[in-house]
Motif scaffolding. Sequence first.
Motif, PDB file in Angstrom:
ATOM      1  N   ILE A   1       0.880  -1.432   0.253  1.00 52.91           N
ATOM      2  CA  ILE A   1      -0.315   0.183   0.205  1.00 52.91           C
ATOM      3  C   ILE A   1       1.238   1.304   0.118  1.00 52.91           C
ATOM      4  O   ILE A   1       2.028   1.165   0.968  1.00 52.91           O
ATOM      5  N   ASP A   2       0.216   2.103  -1.017  1.00 58.59           N
ATOM      6  CA  ASP A   2       1.567   3.723  -0.683  1.00 58.59           C
ATOM      7  C   ASP A   2       0.180   4.189  -1.840  1.00 58.59           C
ATOM      8  O   ASP A   2      -0.168   4.621  -2.668  1.00 58.59           O
ATOM      9  N   THR A   3      -0.834   5.500  -0.263  1.00 55.76           N
ATOM     10  CA  THR A   3      -1.355   6.573  -0.705  1.00 55.76           C
ATOM     11  C   THR A   3      -0.683   7.782  -1.089  1.00 55.76           C
ATOM     12  O   THR A   3      -0.843   8.568  -1.184  1.00 55.76           O
ATOM     13  N   LYS A   4       1.192   8.347  -0.496  1.00 54.35           N
ATOM     14  CA  LYS A   4       1.667   9.018  -0.929  1.00 54.35           C
ATOM     15  C   LYS A   4       2.142   9.261  -1.632  1.00 54.35           C
ATOM     16  O   LYS A   4       2.738   8.667  -2.531  1.00 54.35           O
ATOM     17  N   PRO A   5       2.020  10.573  -2.521  1.00 54.52           N
ATOM     18  CA  PRO A   5       3.528  10.585  -3.445  1.00 54.52           C
ATOM     19  C   PRO A   5       4.506  11.435  -3.111  1.00 54.52           C
ATOM     20  O   PRO A   5       4.671  11.310  -1.899  1.00 54.52           O
ATOM     21  N   PRO A   6       5.736  10.656  -4.010  1.00 51.36           N
ATOM     22  CA  PRO A   6       7.060  11.927  -3.977  1.00 51.36           C
ATOM     23  C   PRO A   6       7.166  12.911  -3.640  1.00 51.36           C
ATOM     24  O   PRO A   6       5.818  13.466  -3.880  1.00 51.36           O
ATOM     25  N   VAL A   7       8.043  12.939  -2.851  1.00 52.82           N
ATOM     26  CA  VAL A   7       7.959  15.039  -2.313  1.00 52.82           C
ATOM     27  C   VAL A   7       9.103  15.543  -3.480  1.00 52.82           C
ATOM     28  O   VAL A   7      10.059  14.475  -3.660  1.00 52.82           O
ATOM     29  N   ALA A   8       8.897  16.764  -3.630  1.00 54.07           N
ATOM     30  CA  ALA A   8      10.824  17.532  -4.100  1.00 54.07           C
ATOM     31  C   ALA A   8      10.822  18.637  -3.094  1.00 54.07           C
ATOM     32  O   ALA A   8       9.641  19.442  -2.301  1.00 54.07           O
TER      33      ALA A   8
ATOM     34  N   SER B   1      14.734  35.834 -16.426  1.00 50.93           N
ATOM     35  CA  SER B   1      14.836  37.718 -15.858  1.00 50.93           C
ATOM     36  C   SER B   1      15.441  37.674 -14.446  1.00 50.93           C
ATOM     37  O   SER B   1      15.092  37.159 -13.546  1.00 50.93           O
ATOM     38  N   VAL B   2      15.796  38.624 -14.019  1.00 49.88           N
ATOM     39  CA  VAL B   2      16.073  39.254 -12.251  1.00 49.88           C
ATOM     40  C   VAL B   2      13.951  39.465 -11.950  1.00 49.88           C
ATOM     41  O   VAL B   2      13.395  39.869 -12.762  1.00 49.88           O
ATOM     42  N   GLY B   3      14.458  38.975 -10.912  1.00 49.89           N
ATOM     43  CA  GLY B   3      12.994  39.365 -10.530  1.00 49.89           C
ATOM     44  C   GLY B   3      12.151  37.528 -10.137  1.00 49.89           C
ATOM     45  O   GLY B   3      12.378  36.815  -9.812  1.00 49.89           O
ATOM     46  N   ALA B   4      10.701  38.060 -10.137  1.00 56.18           N
ATOM     47  CA  ALA B   4       9.517  36.031  -9.890  1.00 56.18           C
ATOM     48  C   ALA B   4       9.326  35.729 -10.712  1.00 56.18           C
ATOM     49  O   ALA B   4       9.803  35.962 -12.163  1.00 56.18           O
ATOM     50  N   HIS B   5       9.435  33.950 -10.281  1.00 53.27           N
ATOM     51  CA  HIS B   5       9.011  32.990 -11.437  1.00 53.27           C
ATOM     52  C   HIS B   5       8.534  31.971 -10.917  1.00 53.27           C
ATOM     53  O   HIS B   5       8.452  31.988  -9.303  1.00 53.27           O
ATOM     54  N   THR B   6       8.186  31.842 -11.604  1.00 47.99           N
ATOM     55  CA  THR B   6       8.199  29.633 -10.865  1.00 47.99           C
ATOM     56  C   THR B   6       8.467  28.933 -11.357  1.00 47.99           C
ATOM     57  O   THR B   6       8.302  28.748 -12.802  1.00 47.99           O
ATOM     58  N   TRP B   7       8.623  27.515 -10.727  1.00 48.30           N
ATOM     59  CA  TRP B   7       9.468  26.251 -11.664  1.00 48.30           C
ATOM     60  C   TRP B   7       8.415  25.477 -10.546  1.00 48.30           C
ATOM     61  O   TRP B   7       8.141  24.668  -9.467  1.00 48.30           O
ATOM     62  N   ALA B   8       7.803  24.576 -11.663  1.00 50.24           N
ATOM     63  CA  ALA B   8       6.773  23.519 -11.392  1.00 50.24           C
ATOM     64  C   ALA B   8       6.964  22.367 -11.963  1.00 50.24           C
ATOM     65  O   ALA B   8       8.088  22.224 -12.698  1.00 50.24           O
ATOM     66  N   VAL B   9       7.288  21.230 -10.740  1.00 45.25           N
ATOM     67  CA  VAL B   9       7.600  20.283 -11.006  1.00 45.25           C
ATOM     68  C   VAL B   9       6.868  18.573 -10.634  1.00 45.25           C
ATOM     69  O   VAL B   9       5.632  19.052 -10.056  1.00 45.25           O
ATOM     70  N   ALA B  10       5.815  18.287 -11.819  1.00 49.05           N
ATOM     71  CA  ALA B  10       5.365  16.991 -11.042  1.00 49.05           C
ATOM     72  C   ALA B  10       5.837  15.687 -11.414  1.00 49.05           C
ATOM     73  O   ALA B  10       6.083  14.722 -11.727  1.00 49.05           O
TER      74      ALA B  10
ATOM     75  N   SER C   1       1.780   4.753  -8.836  1.00 50.19           N
ATOM     76  CA  SER C   1       1.340   5.329  -9.968  1.00 50.19           C
ATOM     77  C   SER C   1       0.515   6.618  -8.801  1.00 50.19           C
ATOM     78  O   SER C   1      -0.483   7.338  -9.411  1.00 50.19           O
ATOM     79  N   ASN C   2       0.822   7.152  -8.027  1.00 47.84           N
ATOM     80  CA  ASN C   2       1.149   8.549  -7.186  1.00 47.84           C
ATOM     81  C   ASN C   2       1.277   9.459  -7.619  1.00 47.84           C
ATOM     82  O   ASN C   2       2.212   9.714  -7.893  1.00 47.84           O
ATOM     83  N   GLY C   3       0.535  10.727  -7.889  1.00 44.97           N
ATOM     84  CA  GLY C   3       1.521  11.887  -8.189  1.00 44.97           C
ATOM     85  C   GLY C   3       0.990  13.086  -7.301  1.00 44.97           C
ATOM     86  O   GLY C   3      -0.249  13.016  -7.558  1.00 44.97           O
ATOM     87  N   ALA C   4       2.124  14.121  -7.837  1.00 46.17           N
ATOM     88  CA  ALA C   4       2.058  15.813  -6.828  1.00 46.17           C
ATOM     89  C   ALA C   4       2.363  17.003  -7.860  1.00 46.17           C
ATOM     90  O   ALA C   4       3.640  16.345  -8.450  1.00 46.17           O
ATOM     91  N   LYS C   5       2.119  18.063  -7.827  1.00 46.15           N
ATOM     92  CA  LYS C   5       2.654  19.190  -8.546  1.00 46.15           C
ATOM     93  C   LYS C   5       3.045  19.301  -7.383  1.00 46.15           C
ATOM     94  O   LYS C   5       2.397  19.684  -6.328  1.00 46.15           O
ATOM     95  N   TYR C   6       4.264  20.110  -7.341  1.00 40.33           N
ATOM     96  CA  TYR C   6       5.154  20.816  -6.195  1.00 40.33           C
ATOM     97  C   TYR C   6       5.503  21.982  -6.897  1.00 40.33           C
ATOM     98  O   TYR C   6       7.000  22.750  -8.078  1.00 40.33           O
TER      99      TYR C   6
ATOM    100  N   SER D   1       0.115  21.201  -4.930  1.00 39.44           N
ATOM    101  CA  SER D   1      -1.163  20.776  -5.537  1.00 39.44           C
ATOM    102  C   SER D   1      -1.083  19.449  -6.387  1.00 39.44           C
ATOM    103  O   SER D   1      -0.305  18.083  -6.691  1.00 39.44           O
ATOM    104  N   ALA D   2      -3.050  18.439  -7.072  1.00 42.84           N
ATOM    105  CA  ALA D   2      -2.830  17.297  -7.195  1.00 42.84           C
ATOM    106  C   ALA D   2      -2.323  17.509  -9.025  1.00 42.84           C
ATOM    107  O   ALA D   2      -2.258  18.532  -9.721  1.00 42.84           O
ATOM    108  N   ALA D   3      -1.949  16.350  -9.098  1.00 43.67           N
ATOM    109  CA  ALA D   3      -1.143  15.577 -10.114  1.00 43.67           C
ATOM    110  C   ALA D   3      -1.433  14.377 -10.322  1.00 43.67           C
ATOM    111  O   ALA D   3      -1.089  13.943  -9.446  1.00 43.67           O
ATOM    112  N   PRO D   4      -1.559  13.919 -12.147  1.00 41.88           N
ATOM    113  CA  PRO D   4      -1.633  12.324 -12.183  1.00 41.88           C
ATOM    114  C   PRO D   4      -0.392  11.570 -12.139  1.00 41.88           C
ATOM    115  O   PRO D   4       0.710  12.489 -12.427  1.00 41.88           O
ATOM    116  N   GLY D   5      -0.430  10.282 -11.564  1.00 40.54           N
ATOM    117  CA  GLY D   5       0.649   9.282 -11.430  1.00 40.54           C
ATOM    118  C   GLY D   5       0.950   8.546 -13.155  1.00 40.54           C
ATOM    119  O   GLY D   5       0.001   9.498 -14.181  1.00 40.54           O
TER     120      GLY D   5
END
Length: 797
Positions: A153-160, A216-225, A231-236, A334-338
């Motif tokens: 049993i594995d209910t937890k997605p991996p962590v970034a 560029s200098v300033g604010a950015h986002t970097w997301a990984v699923a 087959s667990n998945g998550a988006k960080y 947030s949620a993401a498909p595995g």
Amino acid sequence: MSSRTRSGLRSRSALASAVLAVPALVLGSTGPASAAESGAAPVLDNATLSPVAEPNYNGATNTAYTPSTTTGTGGWFTNDEVTLNLSATDDDVVASFVVTVGTDAAVTVPAVRNGNRGTATYVVRGDRNSTVRYVAVDAAGNASAAKTISVRIDTKPPVAAWPGVAGGKVAHSAAASSITPTRTDPTPGSGGAAVRDMWIDGKWTYPLPLDPATLSVGAHTWAVALGDAASNGAKYTLTFQITTSVGDLRALVQRYVTARKVSASNGDRLLALLAQADAGGDAAVSALTSFGALAAQVVPEGYMRDSLVKDAAYLVEELRGVPHPDVATGVTVSAAPGMDRAPFRLPSASVINKKPKFRVLLFGNQPGAFRHEHIPLTMAVIQDLGRTNNFDVDVYDYLAPDVSVPNPFESIERLSKYDVVIGVSSVGNGVFSTARPTQADPNVKVDEQAVLKQFVNQGGGFVALHGATDSMHGWDWYKGLTGGEFDNHGSNGSGLQNTCGACNIGELVTEDDTNPATGQFPQRMKLVDELYNWVGLPRQKTHVLQTLNESTYVGSIGAGAGRVEGADHPISWCQNYDGGRSFTQALLHNWQNTLDPLFQKNMLEGIKWAAGRTEANCVSHDEVRKLVAAGTADGSIDAGTAADLNQALTASYNAYLVKDYADALTQATTLRRLIDSSQGGRAHSVLRDRAHELVTWMRNLDGKSVHLGFVSQPKTTAVGAGEVAVFSAPAEGQNVAYQWQVKTPGSADWADMTGETSFAIAVTAAPEVADSEYRVRITDPTGEVVSRSASLKVSGR
């Protein structure tokens, strides 16, 4: 008495105590055990687990296919509770079941009685990877032999996490490796954490380490699923801030000089201005302003230029008191498909149509070799194609004996029933034996290699899918037939594709879209598959159809690429070979590609062409070379003509290998003209046809290629004495190299300028160099071009 024996006695004593502690009322009995009790132990059934999902394919051993009905992949459940369904029979009463989950204490579960049959359920909760031991016990205390079942049993997605991002801030010159996210799967999870998707500022990108200099200098986002093996998945999503300083600019300039994108002399000028900026105050404002202006002229267009010019402007604003507020940083989840569960499909009996257009044979490997997970689904899909496109399909595969035909390689008479033979990841050196016992009489041996070769020599077609190239490594003829010999492949976490643990995310490039098998593909597309590397280069002897862009996956986060090919990485091709036709698609380990209409058409058209039912341009230089040799040998081509043909052919081939398609076309055209003007019989007609196809192929490649040339050329410049004049001439081509030249006043010759090997130079004006002329020579594998010259005018002299 040994400790193991003492432990066993304690276990049996505990079991007996647990059984005796079960109340008789719960057991469904009103008194002592029935006289019918024989003393025999209950007969325990194999336990089952629920919930039950549609059969999921998790691969095969060398003896059996292994489906799974777990809710996740790889035999894992992704729900928190798994029910153990127990049953047993007894000659009287099944009283209870004793269940031991891993190292937990044994639990007695009362049985529900139905005659002499007893059933029970036990719920296993929480993430775990446990062996569950269970026993049935009758009313007299007799216990069955124990059985076990695995509950995962594995209910937890991996962590970034981004441990290299301190306080949400990243220096503009930081190394990509220092801010790459870590990926972990919570214990005792399924593991195999893999990056399934990645986005920078909301835009999807290949999962490569991020170079902060590209932002560029300033604010950015970097997301990984992320996904794991269950087959667990998550988006960080990391929100962070790029910061800069004079030190960052200095590091970036040095990096670009080292990469030879900026010349050493221009780098020195830029670094000198930064040294002035270290003083601070008005001097720094002036130095940074000059720095930005010079960088805009001598740094290549794109992120390198932007990082320097915009950072300099940003620092000037800071010095002038313009506020730059901090960015709210942090990580959100947030949620993401595995991964999807692989469908479980096996090949059926032979596909037989009423009036088939042709007939194909599917075969796998021999026992003992590695068994690719995709084989049964690929065979079933090709059978589907046969039903819908009116061609018959037989199967010969040791793991599907119920639907397989007798060994078709025992004789040319058997094999000649087919128009195409398809190797479906037919891995192993034992695939075709030179002395295999026949099925009719084991004392009679057959040379399967000779049968296959005769089949192709007589015009038969061969289709090699994926691992068919990882076979017969000691048989040169077969390696020529498939056109490529597998060497190795990369690796990845099993959270990307559970039936393809070595799958990578990369870019597929369609090089020749005139072929019916590839015309449906976009020129470039994202691909998830196992990416083969080769012994030798398939381009040398085949007609390449598709390639891989290694820059999109070499160095991917959490993945490996194996020993890679470099700038040229063919992955599918076709060829006319030794009297027959051969089509190779080295992808398709990933079952999702097998179900993709793009690849289904790819297989279908490759099969139809190999069967001789359609025409396609699959000529190669190697084929034409062999035709010339054959004509020379039979006297239809005289020695002088052969020498001229080989000279043009070799020149075209050499240009083709370095992707100088313009010259390859020129030389192929010369070859065609020579053949058209000569005489010959039917064999000569084949050579003429192939020469025309070679010209068509090279013209197609030339039309898509980037030709060596200047985007803009240097212009005469006038500056005052002591000022810097910049001359630039950016070019395009294949890996362009620059060399600036100067012709001083009164000189008739051009001289190379030492170290000036970028697209721009900066010259300090002085009266003695007035009217000097400057030009640049550019080269790439296709040749060289020299720009027009520009003069330095020194004003005020």
